[in-house]
Design a protein around this motif. Structure first.
Motif, mmCIF file in Angstrom:
data_model
loop_
_atom_site.group_PDB
_atom_site.id
_atom_site.type_symbol
_atom_site.label_atom_id
_atom_site.label_comp_id
_atom_site.label_asym_id
_atom_site.label_seq_id
_atom_site.Cartn_x
_atom_site.Cartn_y
_atom_site.Cartn_z
ATOM 1 N N GLY A 1 72.252 -46.226 83.135
ATOM 2 C CA GLY A 1 73.106 -45.753 84.218
ATOM 3 C C GLY A 1 72.335 -45.571 85.508
ATOM 4 N N GLN A 2 71.200 -44.892 85.425
ATOM 5 C CA GLN A 2 70.377 -44.692 86.618
ATOM 6 C C GLN A 2 69.773 -46.014 87.094
ATOM 7 O OE1 GLN A 2 67.491 -41.573 86.440
ATOM 8 N NE2 GLN A 2 69.000 -39.980 85.980
ATOM 9 N N GLN A 3 69.435 -46.903 86.186
ATOM 10 C CA GLN A 3 68.895 -48.197 86.581
ATOM 11 C C GLN A 3 69.907 -48.984 87.411
ATOM 12 O OE1 GLN A 3 67.837 -49.530 82.559
ATOM 13 N NE2 GLN A 3 65.728 -49.752 83.244
ATOM 14 N N ILE A 4 71.146 -49.002 86.939
ATOM 15 C CA ILE A 4 72.180 -49.753 87.653
ATOM 16 C C ILE A 4 72.435 -49.147 89.027
ATOM 17 C CG2 ILE A 4 74.637 -50.365 87.652
ATOM 18 C CD1 ILE A 4 74.458 -50.546 84.589
ATOM 19 N N LEU A 5 72.549 -47.813 89.092
ATOM 20 C CA LEU A 5 72.796 -47.151 90.370
ATOM 21 C C LEU A 5 71.649 -47.422 91.345
ATOM 22 C CD1 LEU A 5 74.538 -45.320 92.105
ATOM 23 C CD2 LEU A 5 73.454 -43.339 91.023
ATOM 24 N N PHE A 6 70.422 -47.379 90.847
ATOM 25 C CA PHE A 6 69.267 -47.661 91.699
ATOM 26 C C PHE A 6 69.327 -49.095 92.237
ATOM 27 C CE2 PHE A 6 65.041 -49.471 92.215
ATOM 28 C CZ PHE A 6 64.481 -48.592 93.123
ATOM 29 N N ARG A 7 69.644 -50.054 91.385
ATOM 30 C CA ARG A 7 69.671 -51.449 91.821
ATOM 31 C C ARG A 7 70.753 -51.680 92.874
ATOM 32 N NH1 ARG A 7 68.605 -52.601 86.185
ATOM 33 N NH2 ARG A 7 70.787 -53.126 85.795
ATOM 34 N N ILE A 8 71.918 -51.069 92.674
ATOM 35 C CA ILE A 8 73.006 -51.235 93.642
ATOM 36 C C ILE A 8 72.585 -50.712 95.011
ATOM 37 C CG2 ILE A 8 75.316 -50.417 94.264
ATOM 38 C CD1 ILE A 8 76.004 -50.472 91.269
ATOM 39 N N LEU A 9 72.026 -49.509 95.032
ATOM 40 C CA LEU A 9 71.646 -48.898 96.307
ATOM 41 C C LEU A 9 70.459 -49.613 96.938
ATOM 42 C CD1 LEU A 9 72.040 -45.153 95.270
ATOM 43 C CD2 LEU A 9 73.600 -46.493 96.696
ATOM 44 N N ALA A 10 69.504 -50.043 96.118
ATOM 45 C CA ALA A 10 68.353 -50.764 96.665
ATOM 46 C C ALA A 10 68.782 -52.095 97.269
ATOM 47 C CB ALA A 10 67.307 -50.992 95.569
ATOM 48 N N ALA A 11 69.665 -52.816 96.583
ATOM 49 C CA ALA A 11 70.149 -54.100 97.110
ATOM 50 C C ALA A 11 70.917 -53.901 98.412
ATOM 51 C CB ALA A 11 71.029 -54.793 96.069
ATOM 52 N N TYR A 12 71.673 -52.797 98.498
ATOM 53 C CA TYR A 12 72.471 -52.594 99.712
ATOM 54 C C TYR A 12 71.592 -52.328 100.930
ATOM 55 C CZ TYR A 12 76.190 -51.352 102.841
ATOM 56 O OH TYR A 12 77.043 -51.353 103.915
ATOM 57 N N THR A 13 70.394 -51.797 100.726
ATOM 58 C CA THR A 13 69.511 -51.565 101.875
ATOM 59 C C THR A 13 69.180 -52.869 102.588
ATOM 60 O OG1 THR A 13 67.454 -51.767 100.576
ATOM 61 C CG2 THR A 13 68.455 -49.582 100.740
ATOM 62 N N MET A 14 69.223 -53.985 101.866
ATOM 63 C CA MET A 14 68.940 -55.285 102.474
ATOM 64 C C MET A 14 70.221 -55.968 102.952
ATOM 65 S SD MET A 14 65.748 -55.102 102.256
ATOM 66 C CE MET A 14 65.239 -56.721 102.854
ATOM 67 N N TYR A 15 71.352 -55.625 102.346
ATOM 68 C CA TYR A 15 72.629 -56.192 102.781
ATOM 69 C C TYR A 15 73.027 -55.640 104.146
ATOM 70 C CZ TYR A 15 77.615 -57.369 102.721
ATOM 71 O OH TYR A 15 78.874 -57.849 103.042
ATOM 72 N N ASN A 16 72.780 -54.351 104.351
ATOM 73 C CA ASN A 16 73.148 -53.697 105.604
ATOM 74 C C ASN A 16 71.913 -52.976 106.131
ATOM 75 O OD1 ASN A 16 74.173 -52.181 107.711
ATOM 76 N ND2 ASN A 16 76.016 -51.548 106.609
ATOM 77 N N THR A 17 71.117 -53.683 106.920
ATOM 78 C CA THR A 17 69.860 -53.102 107.411
ATOM 79 C C THR A 17 70.083 -52.079 108.519
ATOM 80 O OG1 THR A 17 69.621 -54.998 108.903
ATOM 81 C CG2 THR A 17 68.503 -55.124 106.766
ATOM 82 N N GLU A 18 71.294 -52.013 109.072
ATOM 83 C CA GLU A 18 71.581 -50.980 110.075
ATOM 84 C C GLU A 18 71.598 -49.594 109.438
ATOM 85 O OE1 GLU A 18 74.821 -51.741 112.864
ATOM 86 O OE2 GLU A 18 74.859 -53.806 112.134
ATOM 87 N N ILE A 19 72.054 -49.539 108.184
ATOM 88 C CA ILE A 19 72.076 -48.271 107.454
ATOM 89 C C ILE A 19 70.831 -48.140 106.593
ATOM 90 C CG2 ILE A 19 73.227 -46.926 105.666
ATOM 91 C CD1 ILE A 19 75.862 -48.037 106.556
ATOM 92 N N GLY A 20 70.542 -49.166 105.839
ATOM 93 C CA GLY A 20 69.517 -49.032 104.814
ATOM 94 C C GLY A 20 70.075 -48.156 103.718
#
Length: 573
Positions: free
Chosen positions: A161-180
């Motif tokens: 569960g924590q692995q999946i949540l971490f991957r989602i949030l880490a990937a989003y930092t590169m999808y939207n670099t304005e937010i990170g």
């Protein structure tokens, strides 16, 4: 993108490696973070844990039939979906989307197929792993290990569960670099992944941020520009719609930012019962931003008697938890509908469109090259499921029935404490029997739709666990017998041995309590639905001991015992 010191590179990669290895890879956690066998008897139908064992409940036939009829109606709507909002759909959304179809309905509301780009989730994740900002990854690491720790998906540190949540949030930092990354995003992503697969949850997060309907980008961008506008707008609503409450709050100096920040950035998840949170999100995904404004105003209205008698310090604590929440969820949703209509009449339902456009990303998301072949699918499994090891005997007794979703909770942020979890039956379109069965599926089953347990598998696991316990007891008895024979044989050797001979010392055999055992800590594993039959292969050690090395024989005995572990792999739904 700013250049990071070498130390930050190493620290960032170290965080990624922990989540990629997980518990199976040897990541160590504290004892209190390791789930125990009682976990499943304490878990309610939503997947949240409680301190005491949950009593079974039995829904009345009338409510069950009503839920079945709703599931059938939703199943028919999904079969004829055109994406057009109408009065019928609005009424049904406010009544509550059945858990068996909530996943599919949320995906339709968000129109995920329009935003999804094949391979870009994995590419964004590995881009973050190679060159993401350390400050973002470090904060994600901290927040992931704090979020939803009372939920079975996130209970185990570095579990799936924590692995999946971490991957989602880490990937989003590169999808939207304005937010990170910004705190609060973990709550949104965690809620989505309770109902969606990993990649669906990622694209749903992307849609919530970038769509004009939700525009959550503005809530988390560095200057929090939308949050400020929403708080100002809420203050206007407070003055015009709730003048008595507003007068007292202004008198004590209690500004909207003191309570509205958490409400808006986490979607009311921390202070309301989880069944109600789900229904609020049903409506939010259907109607968008106005729901947030209406719900914030409604909470002030529901608690106006308490709030108008409290001091600044009391209000500050009260709005964090909303203690004493005992409202019926159906009544709350009816009042939310009325509040939305009232705000619409006063043209206060949402921010001006010209203002809202400022809260969207200013640039298109970048595309990243696919990672090298040796890294592909290193840790990403689109169809990952959570599996549970060593389920306790009798656990199925506490998971055979469920409570009414519409009933109010006795406390803040507490799911239906009298409910337990039955089997989930996913709805398939144009299948009336499946839809009817889905009506009886619990929210816990729905939240574990991609990570769940079937009742028959729980019962099977309990039987296997009982067999293992019997084998362990047999092994302990053999230890005692072996110890007696060791003492006798060594005594004989001592009496007959040459004085110059070296006599091996007597070593007490390890007791059953001192021996390591997997029975006390079920853990989250990945894999298919195969059952490891190691426990069935454990042979009772012979009691005869040759006149050899006693210590060597003891090590063999300990090794045989350590192999007696049971791993129950739960099949995907």
């Amino acid at each position: 993108m700013e250049k990071m010191p070498a130390d930050d590179d190493d620290a960032r990669l170290a965080i990624f490696e922990k989540y990629e290895a997980g518990r199976e890879g040897g990541v160590q956690v504290e004892d209190w973070e390791d789930p125990n066998l009682k976990l499943y008897a304490l878990t309610d139908r939503y997947g949240f844990m409680h301190k005491d064992r949950l009593p079974p409940t039995h829904p009345n036939q009338k409510d069950l039939e009503l839920m079945r009829q709703r599931a059938l109606k939703w199943n028919k709507m999904l079969g004829k979906w055109n994406g057009v909002q109408n009065a019928v759909m609005r009424r049904r959304v406010f009544k509550g989307i059945p858990d068996g179809v909530r996943l599919e309905v949320w995906k339709r509301f968000l129109n995920l197929e329009e935003i999804r780009k094949e391979g870009q989730y994995e590419a964004a994740y590995f881009a973050a792993r190679e060159r993401g900002l350390y400050r973002d990854i470090d904060q994600i690491d901290k927040d992931v290990r704090r979020r939803f720790r009372e939920h079975v998906l996130f209970r185990e540190s570095f579990g799936q569960g924590q692995q999946i949540l971490f991957r989602i949030l880490a990937a989003y930092t590169m999808y939207n670099t304005e937010i990170g990354y910004c705190q609060g995003m973990d709550a949104i992503a965690g809620l989505l992944m309770m109902y969606m697969s990993e990649e669906d949850a990622y694209w749903a997060l992307c849609r919530l941020m970038s769509s004009e309907k939700y525009a959550m980008h503005g809530l988390y961008v560095s200057d929090l520009r939308k949050l400020h506008e929403m708080l100002n707008h809420h203050n206007t609503i407070r003055r015009k719609v709730l003048p008595k409450v507003n007068k007292h709050l202004e008198h004590v100096g209690f500004e909207p930012s003191l309570y509205g920040t958490k409400w808006f950035m986490e979607g009311f998840q921390e202070m309301l019962p989880f069944p109600l949170v789900l229904r609020i999100w049903d409506v939010y995904l259907y109607l968008g931003e106005p729901v947030m404004h209406a719900m914030a105003a409604l909470l002030l209205k529901l608690f106006k008697k308490q709030m108008t008698k409290q001091s600044f310090e009391q209000l500050h604590q009260f709005t964090k938890e909303l203690p004493g929440y005992k409202f019926d969820n159906d009544d709350v949703m009816d009042q939310l509908d009325l509040m939305l209509q009232d705000l619409n009449k006063q043209k206060l339902a949402s921010l001006p469109r010209a203002t809202s456009l400022q809260f969207l990303p200013t640039s298109a998301p970048p595309s990243y090259p696919q990672p090298p072949s040796e890294y592909r699918n290193l840790s990403l499994r689109r169809e990952q499921r959570l599996t549970i090891r060593s389920l306790p005997t009798g656990v199925s007794d506490a998971r055979t029935s469920y409570g009414s979703e519409s009933s109010g909770s006795e406390g803040p942020r507490s799911p239906d404490s009298t409910a337990s979890a039955p089997t989930i039956v996913p709805v398939r379109h144009n299948d009336e029997s499946a839809a009817a069965s889905a009506a009886s599926a619990s929210p816990a089953d729905a939240s574990l739709a991609h990570h769940g347990l079937a009742e028959s598998q729980i019962e099977e696991a309990a039987e296997e666990n009982a067999a293992l316990q019997a084998a362990t007891e047999s092994l302990a008895e053999a230890d005692v017998m072996k110890a007696d024979r060791l003492d006798a044989q060594i005594s004989v050797r001592s009496d007959t041995a040459d004085p110059a001979e070296d006599v091996s010392p007597v070593v007490s055999p390890p007791s059953a309590q001192d021996r390591p055992s997997d029975l006390a800590s079920p853990e989250v594993l990945s894999g298919n639905d195969d059952v490891d039959d190691t426990a069935h292969d454990v042979a009772t050690p012979t009691a005869s001991v040759p006149n050899g090395d006693v210590q060597h024989d003891k090590e063999q005995l300990a090794a045989a015992n350590s192999d007696a572990s049971l791993r129950v792999r739960v099949s995907t739904l």
